[in-house]
Each structure stands twice: as C-alpha cells, then as structure tokens.
Design a protein around this motif. Structure first.
Motif, short mmCIF file in Angstrom:
data_model
loop_
_atom_site.label_atom_id
_atom_site.label_comp_id
_atom_site.label_asym_id
_atom_site.label_seq_id
_atom_site.Cartn_x
_atom_site.Cartn_y
_atom_site.Cartn_z
N GLY A 184 -3.44 2.76 -0.69
CA GLY A 184 -4.23 1.71 -1.35
C GLY A 184 -5.65 2.19 -1.64
N GLU B 53 5.32 1.89 2.66
CA GLU B 53 4.05 2.60 2.74
C GLU B 53 3.51 2.79 1.34
N VAL C 11 5.93 -5.43 -1.55
CA VAL C 11 6.36 -4.80 -0.31
C VAL C 11 7.88 -4.83 -0.21
N LYS D 118 -11.05 -2.79 3.94
CA LYS D 118 -9.76 -2.90 4.61
C LYS D 118 -9.11 -4.25 4.29
N PHE D 119 -9.92 -5.31 4.25
CA PHE D 119 -9.43 -6.65 3.92
C PHE D 119 -8.81 -6.64 2.52
N GLU D 120 -9.50 -6.05 1.55
CA GLU D 120 -8.98 -6.01 0.18
C GLU D 120 -7.68 -5.20 0.10
N ALA D 121 -7.62 -4.11 0.86
CA ALA D 121 -6.39 -3.31 0.87
C ALA D 121 -5.23 -4.14 1.42
N MET D 122 -5.50 -4.95 2.45
CA MET D 122 -4.46 -5.81 3.01
C MET D 122 -4.05 -6.87 2.00
N GLN D 123 -5.00 -7.49 1.34
CA GLN D 123 -4.68 -8.52 0.34
C GLN D 123 -3.88 -7.92 -0.81
N ASP D 124 -4.26 -6.72 -1.25
CA ASP D 124 -3.52 -6.06 -2.33
C ASP D 124 -2.07 -5.79 -1.90
N THR D 125 -1.88 -5.51 -0.63
CA THR D 125 -0.54 -5.24 -0.10
C THR D 125 0.30 -6.51 -0.07
N LEU D 126 -0.32 -7.61 0.31
CA LEU D 126 0.42 -8.86 0.50
C LEU D 126 0.72 -9.61 -0.79
#
Length: 134
Positions: free
Chosen positions: A95, A92, A113, A100-108
């Motif tokens: 972000g 967790e 992770v 939301k897309f950018e937050a997902m990309q930053d996570t990946l």
C-alpha cells in the motif's frame, strides 16, 4: 498418537542496504526447498518467510484431500451431509498511503481483499479444536 519431530532453521542476515534477509530451512520432508525473504527488520523478514512456509503447507494440506469441489455427500435417507472446513483467507499487497490509518482504510474499502485473496479450504473433523485467528 505418533510423535513427529522436525526442525526449522531460521537465519537472519543484515545486508549492505540495512535490510534483512531471512533464510528458512525446514528439515521436514516437504517442502524441502530453502526459503529466502527480505524484510525491513529482522522480525519482518522472519514473518514473511514463515508466511511463505505456511502457504506451502496450506497448499499441500488442501491438495492432499484431492476433493471434488462440487461433490455433495448424502446420507442413506438422501439428506445433505454438512461438512466443516477450515477456511484460510490470505491477502497481501503493498500500500502507498499518507499514514498507517489511510493504508488500512484503503485495504478495507470494497471487496478487494476477498476478491484478490488466496483462499485455502481444508475439510476438518467437526471436533477438531481449530480456532480462527482474530
């Protein structure tokens, strides 16, 4: 097979800041402490509280096995006995992103992770019908 019946009480209250407080009270033996979590919506607060409860039980399950991490079991012929593990990876973060897309990309991006996740390894029977979340 023995029957185990327990109750988990979930109460959600809105506060003056339009946020939600979830109070989760398990009746099970351990952990006995009440869990209090704040969320943006009632569903968010409940999800956080349930995840905290799940985290406590994953830790109890893992610690209950009390295994030597480096131990390797061998058969009488000297062959290594392969074991099955339910590997749970929990990550967790908060972000900050434009979408939301950018937050997902930053996570990946990268291995952040995996590197920063809490990993639980629970040895299981090969025939246990556990299916990983997808």
């Amino acid at each position: 097979m023995s029957l185990i019946t327990e109750t988990i009480t979930i109460n959600v209250e809105a506060d003056e800041n339009k946020q939600y407080i979830c109070i989760l009270s398990p009746s099970v033996d351990q952990p006995t402490n009440e869990i209090r979590c704040c969320g943006q919506t009632k569903e968010h607060a409940i999800a956080i509280a349930l995840e905290e409860l799940a985290s406590k039980y994953r830790q109890i399950a893992e610690e209950g096995q009390n295994q030597d991490w480096l131990a390797v079991e061998r058969s009488e012929s000297g062959e290594v006995i392969q074991k099955h593990y339910h590997v749970i990876l929990h990550y967790e973060w908060i972000g900050i992103a434009e979408s939301k897309f950018e937050a997902m990309q930053d996570t990946l991006l990268g291995n952040t992770v995996v590197e920063n996740a809490k990993v639980t390894l629970i040895e299981i029977d090969a025939n246990l019908p556990v299916s990983p979340l997808t």
